[in-house]
Design a protein around this motif. Structure first.
Motif, PDB file in Angstrom:
ATOM      1  N   SER A  12       0.848  -1.188   0.000  1.00 19.62           N
ATOM      2  CA  SER A  12       0.000   0.000   0.000  1.00 19.62           C
ATOM      3  C   SER A  12       0.886   1.242   0.000  1.00 19.62           C
ATOM      4  O   SER A  12       1.928   1.267   0.642  1.00 19.62           O
ATOM      5  CB  SER A  12      -0.888   0.010   1.243  1.00 19.62           C
ATOM      6  N   TYR A  13       0.449   2.260  -0.750  1.00 19.83           N
ATOM      7  CA  TYR A  13       1.168   3.537  -0.742  1.00 19.83           C
ATOM      8  C   TYR A  13       0.643   4.434   0.377  1.00 19.83           C
ATOM      9  O   TYR A  13       1.145   5.524   0.577  1.00 19.83           O
ATOM     10  CB  TYR A  13       1.008   4.245  -2.097  1.00 19.83           C
ATOM     11  N   THR A  14      -0.419   3.971   1.087  1.00 20.29           N
ATOM     12  CA  THR A  14      -1.018   4.771   2.143  1.00 20.29           C
ATOM     13  C   THR A  14      -0.473   4.321   3.486  1.00 20.29           C
ATOM     14  O   THR A  14      -0.387   3.121   3.738  1.00 20.29           O
ATOM     15  CB  THR A  14      -2.554   4.554   2.156  1.00 20.29           C
ATOM     16  N   TRP A  23      -5.044  -1.166  -0.898  1.00 20.32           N
ATOM     17  CA  TRP A  23      -3.873  -1.953  -1.317  1.00 20.32           C
ATOM     18  C   TRP A  23      -3.653  -1.814  -2.815  1.00 20.32           C
ATOM     19  O   TRP A  23      -4.550  -2.135  -3.606  1.00 20.32           O
ATOM     20  CB  TRP A  23      -4.080  -3.429  -0.987  1.00 20.32           C
ATOM     21  N   ALA A  24      -2.457  -1.372  -3.211  1.00 13.70           N
ATOM     22  CA  ALA A  24      -2.125  -1.336  -4.643  1.00 13.70           C
ATOM     23  C   ALA A  24      -1.866  -2.766  -5.129  1.00 13.70           C
ATOM     24  O   ALA A  24      -2.204  -3.133  -6.242  1.00 13.70           O
ATOM     25  CB  ALA A  24      -0.904  -0.464  -4.884  1.00 13.70           C
ATOM     26  N   LEU A  25      -1.249  -3.582  -4.249  1.00 11.88           N
ATOM     27  CA  LEU A  25      -1.160  -5.032  -4.492  1.00 11.88           C
ATOM     28  C   LEU A  25      -1.900  -5.694  -3.356  1.00 11.88           C
ATOM     29  O   LEU A  25      -1.558  -5.503  -2.191  1.00 11.88           O
ATOM     30  CB  LEU A  25       0.294  -5.510  -4.490  1.00 11.88           C
ATOM     31  N   GLY A  42      -1.516  -6.587 -17.915  1.00  8.83           N
ATOM     32  CA  GLY A  42      -2.697  -6.031 -17.254  1.00  8.83           C
ATOM     33  C   GLY A  42      -2.887  -4.588 -17.664  1.00  8.83           C
ATOM     34  O   GLY A  42      -1.953  -3.953 -18.166  1.00  8.83           O
ATOM     35  N   PRO A  43      -4.083  -4.044 -17.450  1.00 10.01           N
ATOM     36  CA  PRO A  43      -4.346  -2.669 -17.866  1.00 10.01           C
ATOM     37  C   PRO A  43      -3.659  -1.667 -16.952  1.00 10.01           C
ATOM     38  O   PRO A  43      -3.164  -2.022 -15.869  1.00 10.01           O
ATOM     39  CB  PRO A  43      -5.864  -2.553 -17.737  1.00 10.01           C
ATOM     40  N   SER A  44      -3.666  -0.427 -17.381  1.00  8.29           N
ATOM     41  CA  SER A  44      -3.046   0.644 -16.609  1.00  8.29           C
ATOM     42  C   SER A  44      -3.636   0.700 -15.201  1.00  8.29           C
ATOM     43  O   SER A  44      -4.852   0.602 -15.024  1.00  8.29           O
ATOM     44  CB  SER A  44      -3.310   1.959 -17.352  1.00  8.29           C
ATOM     45  N   GLY A  45      -2.766   0.804 -14.208  1.00  9.00           N
ATOM     46  CA  GLY A  45      -3.228   0.944 -12.824  1.00  9.00           C
ATOM     47  C   GLY A  45      -3.450  -0.369 -12.090  1.00  9.00           C
ATOM     48  O   GLY A  45      -3.815  -0.371 -10.913  1.00  9.00           O
ATOM     49  N   CYS A  46      -3.183  -1.523 -12.741  1.00 10.53           N
ATOM     50  CA  CYS A  46      -3.469  -2.804 -12.072  1.00 10.53           C
ATOM     51  C   CYS A  46      -2.364  -3.192 -11.094  1.00 10.53           C
ATOM     52  O   CYS A  46      -2.529  -4.126 -10.311  1.00 10.53           O
ATOM     53  CB  CYS A  46      -3.693  -3.911 -13.090  1.00 10.53           C
ATOM     54  N   GLY A  47      -1.208  -2.496 -11.162  1.00  8.20           N
ATOM     55  CA  GLY A  47      -0.154  -2.786 -10.185  1.00  8.20           C
ATOM     56  C   GLY A  47       1.126  -3.349 -10.772  1.00  8.20           C
ATOM     57  O   GLY A  47       2.001  -3.802 -10.019  1.00  8.20           O
ATOM     58  N   LYS A  48       1.276  -3.304 -12.090  1.00  7.57           N
ATOM     59  CA  LYS A  48       2.458  -3.908 -12.724  1.00  7.57           C
ATOM     60  C   LYS A  48       3.753  -3.222 -12.270  1.00  7.57           C
ATOM     61  O   LYS A  48       4.711  -3.888 -11.893  1.00  7.57           O
ATOM     62  CB  LYS A  48       2.361  -3.799 -14.267  1.00  7.57           C
ATOM     63  N   THR A  49       3.759  -1.889 -12.315  1.00  6.26           N
ATOM     64  CA  THR A  49       4.979  -1.171 -11.945  1.00  6.26           C
ATOM     65  C   THR A  49       5.307  -1.386 -10.478  1.00  6.26           C
ATOM     66  O   THR A  49       6.474  -1.556 -10.109  1.00  6.26           O
ATOM     67  CB  THR A  49       4.815   0.341 -12.242  1.00  6.26           C
ATOM     68  N   THR A  50       4.278  -1.402  -9.644  1.00  4.38           N
ATOM     69  CA  THR A  50       4.484  -1.648  -8.213  1.00  4.38           C
ATOM     70  C   THR A  50       5.179  -2.997  -8.017  1.00  4.38           C
ATOM     71  O   THR A  50       6.173  -3.103  -7.282  1.00  4.38           O
ATOM     72  CB  THR A  50       3.131  -1.618  -7.468  1.00  4.38           C
ATOM     73  N   LEU A  51       4.686  -4.007  -8.715  1.00  6.72           N
ATOM     74  CA  LEU A  51       5.261  -5.345  -8.593  1.00  6.72           C
ATOM     75  C   LEU A  51       6.717  -5.362  -9.086  1.00  6.72           C
ATOM     76  O   LEU A  51       7.605  -5.917  -8.430  1.00  6.72           O
ATOM     77  CB  LEU A  51       4.406  -6.323  -9.404  1.00  6.72           C
TER      78      LEU A  51
HETATM   79  P1  ATP Z   1       0.611   1.755 -15.663  1.00  7.41           P
HETATM   80  O1  ATP Z   1       0.572   0.715 -16.736  1.00  7.41           O
HETATM   81  O2  ATP Z   1      -0.283   2.918 -15.922  1.00  7.41           O
HETATM   82  O3  ATP Z   1       2.015   2.143 -15.268  1.00  7.41           O
HETATM   83  P2  ATP Z   1       0.509  -0.134 -13.501  1.00  7.41           P
HETATM   84  O4  ATP Z   1      -0.221  -1.388 -13.836  1.00  7.41           O
HETATM   85  O5  ATP Z   1       1.985  -0.167 -13.582  1.00  7.41           O
HETATM   86  O6  ATP Z   1      -0.046   1.075 -14.357  1.00  7.41           O
HETATM   87  P3  ATP Z   1       0.897   0.900 -10.822  1.00  7.41           P
HETATM   88  O7  ATP Z   1       1.634   2.084 -11.350  1.00  7.41           O
HETATM   89  O8  ATP Z   1       1.677  -0.151 -10.119  1.00  7.41           O
HETATM   90  O9  ATP Z   1       0.042   0.234 -12.013  1.00  7.41           O
HETATM   91  O10 ATP Z   1      -0.263   1.428  -9.862  1.00  7.41           O
HETATM   92  C1  ATP Z   1      -1.080   0.574  -9.063  1.00  7.41           C
HETATM   93  C2  ATP Z   1      -1.944   1.447  -8.146  1.00  7.41           C
HETATM   94  O11 ATP Z   1      -1.116   2.119  -7.211  1.00  7.41           O
HETATM   95  C3  ATP Z   1      -2.724   2.525  -8.886  1.00  7.41           C
HETATM   96  O12 ATP Z   1      -3.978   2.668  -8.260  1.00  7.41           O
HETATM   97  C4  ATP Z   1      -1.884   3.766  -8.706  1.00  7.41           C
HETATM   98  O13 ATP Z   1      -2.668   4.930  -8.714  1.00  7.41           O
HETATM   99  C5  ATP Z   1      -1.261   3.524  -7.321  1.00  7.41           C
HETATM  100  N1  ATP Z   1       0.073   4.135  -7.213  1.00  7.41           N
HETATM  101  C6  ATP Z   1       1.146   3.873  -7.980  1.00  7.41           C
HETATM  102  N2  ATP Z   1       2.228   4.569  -7.582  1.00  7.41           N
HETATM  103  C7  ATP Z   1       1.831   5.313  -6.521  1.00  7.41           C
HETATM  104  C8  ATP Z   1       2.475   6.243  -5.658  1.00  7.41           C
HETATM  105  N3  ATP Z   1       3.767   6.547  -5.783  1.00  7.41           N
HETATM  106  N4  ATP Z   1       1.735   6.806  -4.661  1.00  7.41           N
HETATM  107  C9  ATP Z   1       0.424   6.495  -4.515  1.00  7.41           C
HETATM  108  N5  ATP Z   1      -0.249   5.623  -5.281  1.00  7.41           N
HETATM  109  C10 ATP Z   1       0.442   5.033  -6.275  1.00  7.41           C
END
Ligand code: ATP
Length: 355
Positions: A12-14, A23-25, A42-51
């Motif tokens: 979580s980023y919170t 939870w982002a993941l 996965g689509p934008s915002g699903c959590g790929k970059t976080t992972l």
């Molecule tokens: P994209 O393809 O657009 O990069 P993604 O699948 O990589 O999207 P993430 O960037 O991992 O998705 O984001 C997952 C969730 O976490 C989203 O709801 C996003 O708004 C949130 N999020 C990502 N980075 C941060 C951050 N630094 N602070 C707060 N929330 C974040």
């Protein structure tokens, strides 16, 4: 190279996550085997970059552990994890030659110059960069530069994993398929663990042996392209993979048998529906529905000829049902009867597969 285990990961980023449940993941328990070619789709915002950032060490997960070959690296910094990353936009030194760009990661690690030369030529050959090795990188096109980035990722032999983050975004569409198939071959040659992040199903399915599909912070399926097509674990996979995606129809159980608006539908296997299920659906891909003499009566709404087959949009009451009809099979003008192939008809409860 390494096997990578993500054990009970949540992120979580919170700060006050207990309160927000934000939870982002959401939950993640997954093993990336040594030498595997994976796509993270996965689509934008699903959590790929976080992972990705959790694997590379840019983020420490709120909960859970990251293991490389059973060694806990959860708190280890990025530069200690031996990871190569290739990003959307090429990372190259414009003032250096192509050769120097490729040699840079090796020189940095103090590798013997003779070995460097050998390795750079090996990688340049794989990427068709041999003829431009002495050119300045600044003179190359976007795809040439991205090839250098790929080369810089591949050149090291001490990496645990190579991660590609949407690497073909800046590449011309007609060159994309060339680089895509090249990457697949490179994986076979190099044998490294590779994770390819994308929101494009074609890129994922052509590159990967195993595709990890993410939806709203959850891995909904890890499977081969065939498994994702034939047996989507979750309705999201059914929608997201395939063109057009899977049809989903509301299902009622009558005497334990699945029915759609009173029509009994045979499904692929025995099933049991959890007591808690609120929504039951029948899932069938357009490829597994055929026009027949008997079956469900539908109206034909639209026919799109896409070359080797037609995509037919039909309607049953308020429900749209799409089917793929091969060349040579005639399609009635306004009304037809259709049948679902039972072995490819699945049942879903609250989005998750039952059969
Ligand atoms: P994209 O393809 O657009 O990069 P993604 O699948 O990589 O999207 P993430 O960037 O991992 O998705 O984001 C997952 C969730 O976490 C989203 O709801 C996003 O708004 C949130 N999020 C990502 N980075 C941060 C951050 N630094 N602070 C707060 N929330 C974040």
């Amino acid at each position: 190279m390494a096997k990578i285990t993500l054990e009970n990961i949540r992120h979580s980023y919170t700060a006050d996550v207990e309160k927000s449940g934000d939870w982002a993941l959401k939950e993640m328990d997954i093993v990336w085997s040594d030498g595997g070619a994976y796509a993270l789709l996965g689509p934008s915002g699903c959590g790929k970059t976080t992972l990705l950032n959790i694997i590379s060490g840019l983020l420490v997960p709120t909960e859970g552990r990251v293991l490389f070959n059973d060694r806990d690296v959860t708190d280890l910094a990025s530069d200690q994890r031996h990871i190569a990353q290739v990003f959307q936009f090429p990372v190259v030194y414009d003032t250096m030659t192509v050769y120097e760009n490729l040699a840079f990661p090796l020189r940095n690690r103090g590798m013997d110059p003779v070995k460097i030369k050998h390795r750079v030529h090996e990688i340049a050959q794989m990427l068709d960069l041999e003829t431009v090795l002495d050119n300045r990188a600044s003179g190359l096109t976007a795809d040439g530069k991205q090839k250098i980035s790929l080369g810089r990722g591949l050149v090291r032999d001490d990496v645990n994993v190579i991660m590609f983050d949407e690497p073909l975004t800046v590449i011309d569409p007609h060159l994309k398929w060339l680089l895509r198939s090249k990457l697949k071959r490179l994986h076979q040659q190099v044998g490294a663990t590779m994770i390819y992040v994308t929101h494009d199903q074609t890129e994922a399915l052509t590159f990967a042996d195993k595709v990890v599909v993410m939806h709203e912070g959850v891995v909904v399926q890890v499977g081969t392209p065939v498994e994702l097509f034939q047996k989507p674990n979750h309705t999201f996979v059914g929608h997201f993979i395939g063109s057009p995606g899977m049809n989903f129809l509301p299902c009622q159980l009558m005497d334990g048998a699945p029915t759609f608006d009173g029509n009994r539908i045979d499904v692929s296997a025995e099933f049991s529906v959890p007591d808690t299920a609120e929504r039951i659906e029948i899932g069938i891909r357009p490829e597994f529905i055929k026009i027949a003499d008997q079956g469900l009566s539908v109206d034909i709404v639209k026919v799109d000829d896409v070359g080797r087959y037609r995509i037919v949009e039909s309607r049953y009451k308020q429900h749209t049902i799409k089917l793929i009809v091969p060349e040579g099979v005639s399609i009635p003008v306004d009304k037809a009867k259709i049948q679902f192939e039972p072995s490819n008809t699945h049942l879903y409860a609250d989005h998750w597969i039952l059969t």
